[in-house]
Design a protein around this motif. Structure first.
Motif, PDB file in Angstrom:
ATOM      1  N   VAL A  13       0.858  -1.173   0.000  1.00  0.00           N
ATOM      2  CA  VAL A  13       0.000   0.000   0.000  1.00  0.00           C
ATOM      3  C   VAL A  13       0.896   1.225   0.000  1.00  0.00           C
ATOM      4  O   VAL A  13       1.759   1.371   0.870  1.00  0.00           O
ATOM      5  N   THR A  14       0.731   2.096  -0.982  1.00  0.00           N
ATOM      6  CA  THR A  14       1.531   3.308  -1.072  1.00  0.00           C
ATOM      7  C   THR A  14       0.631   4.513  -0.907  1.00  0.00           C
ATOM      8  O   THR A  14      -0.554   4.485  -1.253  1.00  0.00           O
ATOM      9  N   ALA A  15       1.178   5.551  -0.387  1.00  0.00           N
ATOM     10  CA  ALA A  15       0.414   6.772  -0.156  1.00  0.00           C
ATOM     11  C   ALA A  15       0.230   7.534  -1.447  1.00  0.00           C
ATOM     12  O   ALA A  15       1.094   7.534  -2.314  1.00  0.00           O
ATOM     13  N   GLN A  16      -0.931   8.179  -1.565  1.00  0.00           N
ATOM     14  CA  GLN A  16      -1.228   9.024  -2.700  1.00  0.00           C
ATOM     15  C   GLN A  16      -1.423  10.451  -2.218  1.00  0.00           C
ATOM     16  O   GLN A  16      -1.644  10.713  -1.035  1.00  0.00           O
ATOM     17  N   ALA A  17      -1.360  11.355  -3.169  1.00  0.00           N
ATOM     18  CA  ALA A  17      -1.630  12.741  -2.831  1.00  0.00           C
ATOM     19  C   ALA A  17      -3.066  12.878  -2.361  1.00  0.00           C
ATOM     20  O   ALA A  17      -3.978  12.332  -2.976  1.00  0.00           O
ATOM     21  N   GLY A  18      -3.279  13.597  -1.292  1.00  0.00           N
ATOM     22  CA  GLY A  18      -4.624  13.781  -0.764  1.00  0.00           C
ATOM     23  C   GLY A  18      -4.940  12.803   0.354  1.00  0.00           C
ATOM     24  O   GLY A  18      -6.067  12.747   0.846  1.00  0.00           O
ATOM     25  N   GLY A  19      -3.954  11.992   0.768  1.00  0.00           N
ATOM     26  CA  GLY A  19      -4.180  11.114   1.903  1.00  0.00           C
ATOM     27  C   GLY A  19      -4.748   9.766   1.549  1.00  0.00           C
ATOM     28  O   GLY A  19      -4.992   8.958   2.445  1.00  0.00           O
ATOM     29  N   GLY A  20      -4.996   9.470   0.239  1.00  0.00           N
ATOM     30  CA  GLY A  20      -5.543   8.169  -0.138  1.00  0.00           C
ATOM     31  C   GLY A  20      -4.466   7.107  -0.200  1.00  0.00           C
ATOM     32  O   GLY A  20      -3.301   7.353   0.060  1.00  0.00           O
ATOM     33  N   ALA A  21      -4.885   5.888  -0.543  1.00  0.00           N
ATOM     34  CA  ALA A  21      -3.958   4.768  -0.640  1.00  0.00           C
ATOM     35  C   ALA A  21      -4.229   4.012  -1.927  1.00  0.00           C
ATOM     36  O   ALA A  21      -5.378   3.861  -2.328  1.00  0.00           O
ATOM     37  N   ALA A  22      -3.188   3.544  -2.583  1.00  0.00           N
ATOM     38  CA  ALA A  22      -3.313   2.795  -3.831  1.00  0.00           C
ATOM     39  C   ALA A  22      -2.807   1.377  -3.608  1.00  0.00           C
ATOM     40  O   ALA A  22      -1.779   1.174  -2.963  1.00  0.00           O
ATOM     41  N   TRP A  23      -3.547   0.414  -4.137  1.00  0.00           N
ATOM     42  CA  TRP A  23      -3.153  -0.984  -3.992  1.00  0.00           C
ATOM     43  C   TRP A  23      -2.119  -1.329  -5.045  1.00  0.00           C
ATOM     44  O   TRP A  23      -2.279  -1.022  -6.219  1.00  0.00           O
ATOM     45  N   VAL A  24      -1.048  -1.968  -4.657  1.00  0.00           N
ATOM     46  CA  VAL A  24       0.040  -2.361  -5.543  1.00  0.00           C
ATOM     47  C   VAL A  24       0.230  -3.869  -5.432  1.00  0.00           C
ATOM     48  O   VAL A  24       0.260  -4.412  -4.315  1.00  0.00           O
ATOM     49  N   LYS A  25       0.337  -4.529  -6.575  1.00  0.00           N
ATOM     50  CA  LYS A  25       0.519  -5.980  -6.573  1.00  0.00           C
ATOM     51  C   LYS A  25       1.860  -6.348  -5.951  1.00  0.00           C
ATOM     52  O   LYS A  25       2.862  -5.657  -6.136  1.00  0.00           O
ATOM     53  N   SER A  26       1.867  -7.465  -5.231  1.00  0.00           N
ATOM     54  CA  SER A  26       3.094  -7.940  -4.617  1.00  0.00           C
ATOM     55  C   SER A  26       3.994  -8.572  -5.668  1.00  0.00           C
ATOM     56  O   SER A  26       3.565  -8.885  -6.785  1.00  0.00           O
ATOM     57  N   GLU A  27       5.245  -8.784  -5.302  1.00  0.00           N
ATOM     58  CA  GLU A  27       6.187  -9.419  -6.213  1.00  0.00           C
ATOM     59  C   GLU A  27       5.749 -10.843  -6.555  1.00  0.00           C
ATOM     60  O   GLU A  27       5.911 -11.304  -7.685  1.00  0.00           O
ATOM     61  N   ARG A  28       5.165 -11.539  -5.582  1.00  0.00           N
ATOM     62  CA  ARG A  28       4.713 -12.897  -5.837  1.00  0.00           C
ATOM     63  C   ARG A  28       3.565 -12.912  -6.853  1.00  0.00           C
ATOM     64  O   ARG A  28       3.529 -13.772  -7.743  1.00  0.00           O
ATOM     65  N   GLN A  29       2.643 -11.963  -6.718  1.00  0.00           N
ATOM     66  CA  GLN A  29       1.536 -11.894  -7.670  1.00  0.00           C
ATOM     67  C   GLN A  29       2.041 -11.561  -9.077  1.00  0.00           C
ATOM     68  O   GLN A  29       1.605 -12.153 -10.069  1.00  0.00           O
ATOM     69  N   LEU A  30       2.955 -10.629  -9.173  1.00  0.00           N
ATOM     70  CA  LEU A  30       3.525 -10.278 -10.471  1.00  0.00           C
ATOM     71  C   LEU A  30       4.253 -11.461 -11.096  1.00  0.00           C
ATOM     72  O   LEU A  30       4.149 -11.711 -12.302  1.00  0.00           O
ATOM     73  N   ASP A  31       4.990 -12.202 -10.271  1.00  0.00           N
ATOM     74  CA  ASP A  31       5.692 -13.368 -10.785  1.00  0.00           C
ATOM     75  C   ASP A  31       4.706 -14.436 -11.260  1.00  0.00           C
ATOM     76  O   ASP A  31       4.928 -15.096 -12.278  1.00  0.00           O
ATOM     77  N   ARG A  32       3.613 -14.624 -10.521  1.00  0.00           N
ATOM     78  CA  ARG A  32       2.595 -15.598 -10.920  1.00  0.00           C
ATOM     79  C   ARG A  32       1.972 -15.209 -12.265  1.00  0.00           C
ATOM     80  O   ARG A  32       1.755 -16.062 -13.128  1.00  0.00           O
ATOM     81  N   GLU A  33       1.690 -13.931 -12.457  1.00  0.00           N
ATOM     82  CA  GLU A  33       1.116 -13.484 -13.730  1.00  0.00           C
ATOM     83  C   GLU A  33       2.097 -13.662 -14.882  1.00  0.00           C
ATOM     84  O   GLU A  33       1.702 -14.020 -15.994  1.00  0.00           O
ATOM     85  N   ARG A  34       3.376 -13.415 -14.610  1.00  0.00           N
ATOM     86  CA  ARG A  34       4.375 -13.626 -15.667  1.00  0.00           C
ATOM     87  C   ARG A  34       4.454 -15.094 -16.056  1.00  0.00           C
ATOM     88  O   ARG A  34       4.556 -15.427 -17.241  1.00  0.00           O
ATOM     89  N   ARG A  35       4.379 -16.008 -15.079  1.00  0.00           N
ATOM     90  CA  ARG A  35       4.406 -17.436 -15.399  1.00  0.00           C
ATOM     91  C   ARG A  35       3.177 -17.845 -16.196  1.00  0.00           C
ATOM     92  O   ARG A  35       3.269 -18.669 -17.111  1.00  0.00           O
ATOM     93  N   ARG A  36       2.027 -17.276 -15.855  1.00  0.00           N
ATOM     94  CA  ARG A  36       0.809 -17.591 -16.600  1.00  0.00           C
ATOM     95  C   ARG A  36       0.902 -17.115 -18.044  1.00  0.00           C
ATOM     96  O   ARG A  36       0.489 -17.819 -18.970  1.00  0.00           O
ATOM     97  N   ARG A  37       1.458 -15.914 -18.231  1.00  0.00           N
ATOM     98  CA  ARG A  37       1.606 -15.421 -19.601  1.00  0.00           C
ATOM     99  C   ARG A  37       2.566 -16.297 -20.399  1.00  0.00           C
ATOM    100  O   ARG A  37       2.315 -16.606 -21.564  1.00  0.00           O
ATOM    101  N   ARG A  38       3.668 -16.696 -19.780  1.00  0.00           N
ATOM    102  CA  ARG A  38       4.612 -17.562 -20.482  1.00  0.00           C
ATOM    103  C   ARG A  38       3.979 -18.914 -20.821  1.00  0.00           C
ATOM    104  O   ARG A  38       4.184 -19.448 -21.913  1.00  0.00           O
ATOM    105  N   ALA A  39       3.194 -19.455 -19.874  1.00  0.00           N
ATOM    106  CA  ALA A  39       2.524 -20.732 -20.139  1.00  0.00           C
ATOM    107  C   ALA A  39       1.507 -20.587 -21.265  1.00  0.00           C
ATOM    108  O   ALA A  39       1.366 -21.487 -22.097  1.00  0.00           O
ATOM    109  N   GLY A  40       0.795 -19.450 -21.306  1.00  0.00           N
ATOM    110  CA  GLY A  40      -0.162 -19.222 -22.384  1.00  0.00           C
ATOM    111  C   GLY A  40       0.509 -19.122 -23.737  1.00  0.00           C
ATOM    112  O   GLY A  40       0.023 -19.689 -24.722  1.00  0.00           O
ATOM    113  N   VAL A  41       1.628 -18.403 -23.793  1.00  0.00           N
ATOM    114  CA  VAL A  41       2.366 -18.287 -25.054  1.00  0.00           C
ATOM    115  C   VAL A  41       2.895 -19.649 -25.492  1.00  0.00           C
ATOM    116  O   VAL A  41       2.824 -20.011 -26.677  1.00  0.00           O
TER     117      VAL A  41
END
Length: 302
Positions: A13-41
């Motif tokens: 969770v990172t801070a945004q201007a105005g006091g809000g918060a933005a959700w950011v994918k974890s490294e594990r989630q990003l790695d899982r998506e990369r493996r799925r894309r490679r498997a699809g290709v």
């Protein structure tokens, strides 16, 4: 170390201007998506390679067969194809018109027959018996035989008002044949609606007719759209059966060119036109079936 692993496993969770918060994918989630894309290709590449290999094998077997030169000249003559295609295309427009006129008539006829078969009042027993006899008889007669019977039998009666156009008579035969099949499709859709739907509608003060019209039929029609489209894909192909009565539709034009030049390539031109029309309809039917399945799945929406 455990704290580092926890931070990598959790979304950041990172801070945004105005006091809000933005959700950011974890490294594990990003790695899982990369493996799925490679498997699809990888899966797509294997599927494409195997398809190309199979097609190449089939083409090689056909082209190297002893009779291929004769088949090529008889069925794949480019000059015959281009010479016959304009007439075949002009005749195909008659097939399309027969289809466009017969389709709504079949829908109305099929729905009326299905509703007649659902009547339970003893007063309407003759109507229900007539609907049952219609579906049994016209589903049992081969369509091409029915085209012969209607196309040559009705004019022979010499009754006033009977059309003499072969295209009209052939279309009428198709309506009679496919109306019986579509009636059973509608009846299956109506019977698939749970009785609690009718009971709920009656508890709200709706009559039996209103329950059928506003509650049962809308759900039934939505369920039977994919099988109806399958029937109409078959109907588009069976418009070629009208050729036995003599109208200059696509198949009849191909027959004329084939008889004149002793070459079967015009039939290939006819097949190309029918495939070009029925394949998109088949894919659209598959799309509707998948969408209906997703709607019926838990959490799939209404």
């Amino acid at each position: 170390m455990a704290d580092l692993v926890g931070r990598r496993a959790r979304p950041e969770v990172t801070a945004q201007a105005g006091g809000g918060a933005a959700w950011v994918k974890s490294e594990r989630q990003l790695d899982r998506e990369r493996r799925r894309r490679r498997a699809g290709v990888r899966s797509g590449s294997v599927a494409a390679a195997s398809t190309v290999l199979c097609v190449a094998v089939v083409v090689a077997v056909v082209v190297t067969s002893p009779g291929w030169p004769r088949v090529h000249e008889t069925f794949f003559n480019w000059g015959e194809f281009t010479g016959a295609f304009p007439d075949v295309l002009r005749g195909f427009w008659l097939n399309v018109r027969i289809f466009l006129i017969a389709e709504p008539v079949i829908l109305v006829l099929g729905l009326l027959v299905a509703l007649a078969r659902g009547l339970r009042n003893p007063l309407f027993f003759p109507l229900r018996a007539l609907a049952v006899a219609y579906t049994d008889v016209f589903r049992g007669i081969p369509t091409i035989l029915l085209v012969y019977l209607v196309g040559f039998g009705l004019p022979a009666l010499r009754l006033q008002g009977i059309p003499d156009s072969p295209a009209v008579l052939g279309g009428f035969a198709l309506v009679l044949s496919y109306g019986a099949y579509v009636a059973e499709v509608f009846r299956a859709g109506i019977d698939s609606i749970h009785p609690s739907q009718r009971a709920a509608a009656r508890s709200l003060g709706l009559s039996k007719t209103q329950s059928l019209r506003f509650v049962v039929l809308p759900q039934a029609v939505r369920r039977v759209v994919p099988p109806l489209l399958n029937d109409f894909a078959s109907l588009q192909k069976d418009t070629a059966l009208v050729a036995v009565l003599g109208p200059l539709e696509a198949l009849r034009q191909a027959q004329i060119h084939s008889a004149a030049n002793f070459n079967y390539t015009p039939y290939l031109a006819t097949a190309v036109l029918f495939v070009a029309l029925t394949v998109p309809m088949a894919r659209f039917t598959d799309h509707l079936a998948v969408r209906a399945e997703r709607r019926r799945a838990p959490g799939g929406g209404t």
